[in-house]
Design an enzyme around this catalytic site. Structure first.
Site: not given
Ligand code: AOF
Ligand code: ZN
Length: 373
Positions: A55, A308
């Site tokens: 985003e 495995l």
């Molecule tokens: C979104 N947009 O492009 C992604 C999301 O450690 P952070 O801040 O990168 O947060 C990771 C978490 O954010 C991930 O586990 C998932 O829940 C969300 N990822 N969310 O809105 C994104 N990559």
């Molecule tokens: Zn996000």
């Protein structure tokens, strides 16, 4: 509820999300499109954990044009401070009028809170557009978030008559270079590669990605410098792996799953994980999966021997089999593909659903899932 423009925009967001499939682990693949009607004003995708979410890139590209626009996101915008700040807040600040997402984020830190934040700010919010396609982007992330275990793909390679080594042990090379390049592509999408000390002692494998062996279309999209090495995980219940084995010296992290810590001195890239034992001194594979998920491993690619493979299948820990079969017949005194024994009735044998079959060079590749009883 969703127009044809909504569908087209979300399809575009799904395409964008796929660009992150070699790099985002342990984060999910996410794409975002910002549009006024069918007029796209910003696009983005998540590229690497620690870097901005989809985003944020799309909002940066849209600038002032985000005001009053619709944001299409393949995953619910996040509501939490992780490695990066919450995307729901960024969408609110940018003044978007509507948010459409494909699926709710299964991460318990988000789990509907992102949608709630947006709604509370007066934004029109809808979820569920092309949900199955969005789920298919991130089977590992979704499974780990929901079950605390990684998504497990078991790779197997055999002759057409299902054999993996001659009686004298010779096994190089059954499948073609094309099949081995295909394996490189699967490895590159996994968070970790699982093998055993038996394989390390027998073959001294690298268990890494060799960029030169990836096919050209992958290379075009992923410059050599951007490739991430999956974590190598070796089941080593008797502490047999030594600092001189090849994979220890290679770039990337190695985890040794052991019953107890060894006294060897390891480079900083190697970590020993203590995992409870099951019967016969073997590691408890179910516990191992939980430990690996705690290490943020979503998607595990297994390359090991018949023992495995059989143990993982018996424990119900395999989600998908990827079987390469070479057009060769190795005969009945050659070794079998999977150590599974003792079935006395056809009602006892595991049944699979074949999801995909294709040729890879001269070989065939079958993807199959275990039918849940
Ligand atoms: C979104 N947009 O492009 C992604 C999301 O450690 P952070 O801040 O990168 O947060 C990771 C978490 O954010 C991930 O586990 C998932 O829940 C969300 N990822 N969310 O809105 C994104 N990559
Ligand atoms: Zn996000």
């Amino acid at each position: 509820m969703f127009s044809s423009i909504d569908h087209a925009m979300m399809l575009r967001a799904l395409e964008l999300a796929k660009r992150g499939r070699f790099t985002t682990a342990p984060n999910p693949n996410v794409g975002c499109v910002i549009a006024h009607g069918s007029d796209i004003v910003g696009e983005g995708y998540h590229y690497r954990a620690g870097q901005p979410h989809a985003e944020v890139f799309a909002l940066r590209a849209a600038g002032e044009k985000a005001k009053g626009a619709t944001a299409y996101v393949t995953l619910e915008p996040c509501s939490h401070f992780g490695r990066t700040p919450p995307c729901a807040a960024a969408l609110i600040d940018a003044g978007v009028a509507r948010v459409v997402c494909a699926m709710v984020d299964p991460n318990p830190q988000v789990a509907g809170r992102g949608l709630k934040m947006l709604r509370a700010a007066g934004i029109a919010v809808q979820s569920g557009l092309l949900e199955a396609d969005a789920e298919a982007l991130n089977p590992g992330f979704i499974k780990r978030m929901k079950t605390g275990k990684p998504y497990v793909q078991l790779k197997l390679a055999a002759s057409l008559d299902g054999r993996t080594a001659l009686a004298n042990g010779e096994s190089k090379w059954i499948t073609s270079p094309a099949a081995r390049a295909d394996v490189q592509r699967f490895r590159a999408q996994a968070g970790a590669i699982l093998s055993t000390s038996a394989t390390v002692l027998a073959d001294d494998p690298s268990l890494n990605i060799r960029w030169e062996e990836l096919d050209e279309t992958v290379q075009q999209h992923y410059p050599q410098a951007s490739l991430r090495q999956p974590i190598r995980v070796v089941i080593d219940s008797q502490n047999r792996v030594t600092p001189t084995h090849r994979l220890i010296g290679l770039p990337g992290q190695t985890l040794l799953a052991r019953r107890e810590l060894g006294k060897e001195s390891w480079p900083a890239s190697v970590q020993q994980l203590v995992v409870p034992a099951a019967e016969h001194g073997r590691l408890d594979l179910d516990a191992l999966m939980t430990v690996l998920a705690q290490q943020d491993i979503n998607h595990l690619w297994v390359e090991a021997g018949a023992a495995l493979a059989g143990a993982l299948l018996s424990a119900g820990l395999v989600d998908e089999l990827i079987v390469y079969q070479a057009p060769k017949l190795m005969g009945s005194d050659s070794r079998g593909l999977i150590d599974l024994q003792g079935f006395t009735a056809m009602t006892q044998v595991p049944e699979l659903t074949i999801r995909d079959v294709r040729m890879v060079g001269p070989d065939i590749r079958i993807s199959a899932q275990i039918k849940q009883a």
